[in-house]
Design a protein around this motif. Sequence first.
Motif, short mmCIF file in Angstrom:
data_model
loop_
_atom_site.label_atom_id
_atom_site.label_comp_id
_atom_site.label_asym_id
_atom_site.label_seq_id
_atom_site.Cartn_x
_atom_site.Cartn_y
_atom_site.Cartn_z
N ASP A 19 0.82 -1.21 0.00
CA ASP A 19 0.00 0.00 0.00
C ASP A 19 0.85 1.26 0.00
O ASP A 19 0.44 2.29 -0.56
CB ASP A 19 -0.95 -0.01 1.20
CG ASP A 19 -2.02 -1.07 1.05
OD1 ASP A 19 -2.51 -1.27 -0.07
OD2 ASP A 19 -2.35 -1.71 2.06
N VAL A 20 2.01 1.21 0.62
CA VAL A 20 2.89 2.37 0.59
C VAL A 20 3.42 2.61 -0.82
O VAL A 20 3.41 3.72 -1.34
CB VAL A 20 4.04 2.20 1.60
CG1 VAL A 20 5.07 3.33 1.44
CG2 VAL A 20 3.51 2.20 3.04
N VAL A 21 3.88 1.54 -1.47
CA VAL A 21 4.39 1.65 -2.83
C VAL A 21 3.27 2.06 -3.79
O VAL A 21 3.45 2.94 -4.65
CB VAL A 21 5.04 0.33 -3.29
CG1 VAL A 21 5.36 0.36 -4.78
CG2 VAL A 21 6.30 0.06 -2.48
N HIS A 22 2.11 1.43 -3.63
CA HIS A 22 0.97 1.75 -4.49
C HIS A 22 0.58 3.22 -4.35
O HIS A 22 0.31 3.92 -5.34
CB HIS A 22 -0.21 0.84 -4.13
CG HIS A 22 -1.40 1.00 -5.02
ND1 HIS A 22 -2.65 0.51 -4.68
CD2 HIS A 22 -1.56 1.61 -6.22
CE1 HIS A 22 -3.51 0.81 -5.65
NE2 HIS A 22 -2.87 1.47 -6.58
N GLY A 23 0.54 3.69 -3.11
CA GLY A 23 0.17 5.09 -2.89
C GLY A 23 1.19 6.05 -3.47
O GLY A 23 0.83 7.11 -4.00
N LEU A 24 2.46 5.69 -3.39
CA LEU A 24 3.49 6.54 -3.97
C LEU A 24 3.36 6.59 -5.49
O LEU A 24 3.44 7.66 -6.11
CB LEU A 24 4.87 6.01 -3.57
CG LEU A 24 6.08 6.81 -4.07
CD1 LEU A 24 6.06 8.23 -3.52
CD2 LEU A 24 7.38 6.10 -3.71
N GLU A 25 3.15 5.42 -6.09
CA GLU A 25 3.01 5.36 -7.55
C GLU A 25 1.77 6.11 -8.03
O GLU A 25 1.75 6.66 -9.14
CB GLU A 25 2.96 3.90 -8.00
CG GLU A 25 4.28 3.16 -7.80
CD GLU A 25 4.15 1.68 -8.11
OE1 GLU A 25 3.00 1.18 -8.16
OE2 GLU A 25 5.20 1.02 -8.27
N GLN B 210 13.41 6.95 0.02
CA GLN B 210 13.05 7.03 1.44
C GLN B 210 12.11 5.91 1.86
O GLN B 210 11.65 5.89 3.01
CB GLN B 210 12.37 8.38 1.72
CG GLN B 210 13.28 9.58 1.55
CD GLN B 210 12.56 10.89 1.77
OE1 GLN B 210 11.50 11.14 1.18
NE2 GLN B 210 13.11 11.74 2.63
N LEU B 211 11.83 4.97 0.98
CA LEU B 211 10.84 3.92 1.26
C LEU B 211 11.15 3.15 2.55
O LEU B 211 10.27 2.94 3.39
CB LEU B 211 10.76 2.95 0.08
CG LEU B 211 9.81 1.75 0.26
CD1 LEU B 211 8.39 2.21 0.50
CD2 LEU B 211 9.90 0.83 -0.96
N ALA B 212 12.40 2.71 2.71
CA ALA B 212 12.74 1.94 3.91
C ALA B 212 12.50 2.75 5.18
O ALA B 212 12.01 2.22 6.19
CB ALA B 212 14.20 1.47 3.83
N SER B 213 12.84 4.02 5.14
CA SER B 213 12.62 4.88 6.31
C SER B 213 11.14 5.09 6.58
O SER B 213 10.71 5.14 7.74
CB SER B 213 13.31 6.23 6.09
OG SER B 213 14.71 6.08 6.00
N VAL B 214 10.36 5.20 5.52
CA VAL B 214 8.91 5.37 5.69
C VAL B 214 8.30 4.13 6.34
O VAL B 214 7.48 4.23 7.27
CB VAL B 214 8.24 5.65 4.33
CG1 VAL B 214 6.72 5.53 4.44
CG2 VAL B 214 8.61 7.04 3.84
N LEU B 215 8.70 2.95 5.88
CA LEU B 215 8.18 1.72 6.46
C LEU B 215 8.58 1.59 7.93
O LEU B 215 7.78 1.14 8.77
CB LEU B 215 8.67 0.51 5.66
CG LEU B 215 8.12 0.40 4.23
CD1 LEU B 215 8.84 -0.70 3.47
CD2 LEU B 215 6.62 0.14 4.25
N ALA C 98 2.78 12.88 7.27
CA ALA C 98 4.22 12.79 7.06
C ALA C 98 4.55 12.29 5.66
O ALA C 98 5.59 12.64 5.09
CB ALA C 98 4.85 11.88 8.10
N MET C 99 3.64 11.50 5.09
CA MET C 99 3.87 10.93 3.77
C MET C 99 3.35 11.84 2.65
O MET C 99 3.52 11.51 1.48
CB MET C 99 3.24 9.54 3.68
CG MET C 99 3.93 8.54 4.60
SD MET C 99 2.98 7.01 4.86
CE MET C 99 2.97 6.33 3.21
#
Length: 214
Positions: A135-141, A151-156, A191-192
């Motif tokens: 869902d994080v990747v999907h939302g970013l895309e 920053q994906l690893a830090s966001v997770l 934050a995202m």
Amino acid sequence: MTTTSSQVPETAALNPRKARIYKAAMQLFSEHGDPEANVSELASIAGVARGTIYNNIGDLSTLFADVSGHVTAEMGTRLALALDRVAEPERRLAMAIRVFIRRSHEEPYWGKFMMRYALSNPSFEALLIGLPLHDVVHGLEAGRYTFRPEQLASVLAMVGGTVLSAMRMVQEGHKTWRDAGTDAAELVLRAMGVPASEAQAIAAAELPVLPVLE
């Protein structure tokens, strides 16, 4: 949060005796902070005979790993079912955050077990960090989030840490699960990159019930 075999495996319900033993084991492990089980104490907490422990568990040396794996798979499966009809990644993420925090209130030893071992147990890392990945990747895309891809690893890690911190506030009586969950979800979304007013509305939406596994 759609689950896949590379994230959290699906699981089925335990038989009643094994479920009681696993629940007692979570209490024992969370209170003692020691991944070793004493059969007599485990039987006493579970309210069963020592023989029932051996008949349902087998090798006690793997009990901690078995319980951890089951907790991870069980929560992943139930959460996937609960969010099956929610399409928007930011709504799925906010609901998942709040469901974790609500469950830590409804099942205190589940919450304590998660909090004690989450940062040192690969199974729980898969649940708290690996599970939100889709869902994080999907939302970013989809342009719903504005953080940089690197920053994906830090966001997770932020998502997992926020959930654990909110669970602790609830366990220690500093906030209700509703307030802690809503705040956690809203602040993560903001934050995202989700606009403040929208993040607040999403974080206050009605929560789904976790389905019971059969």
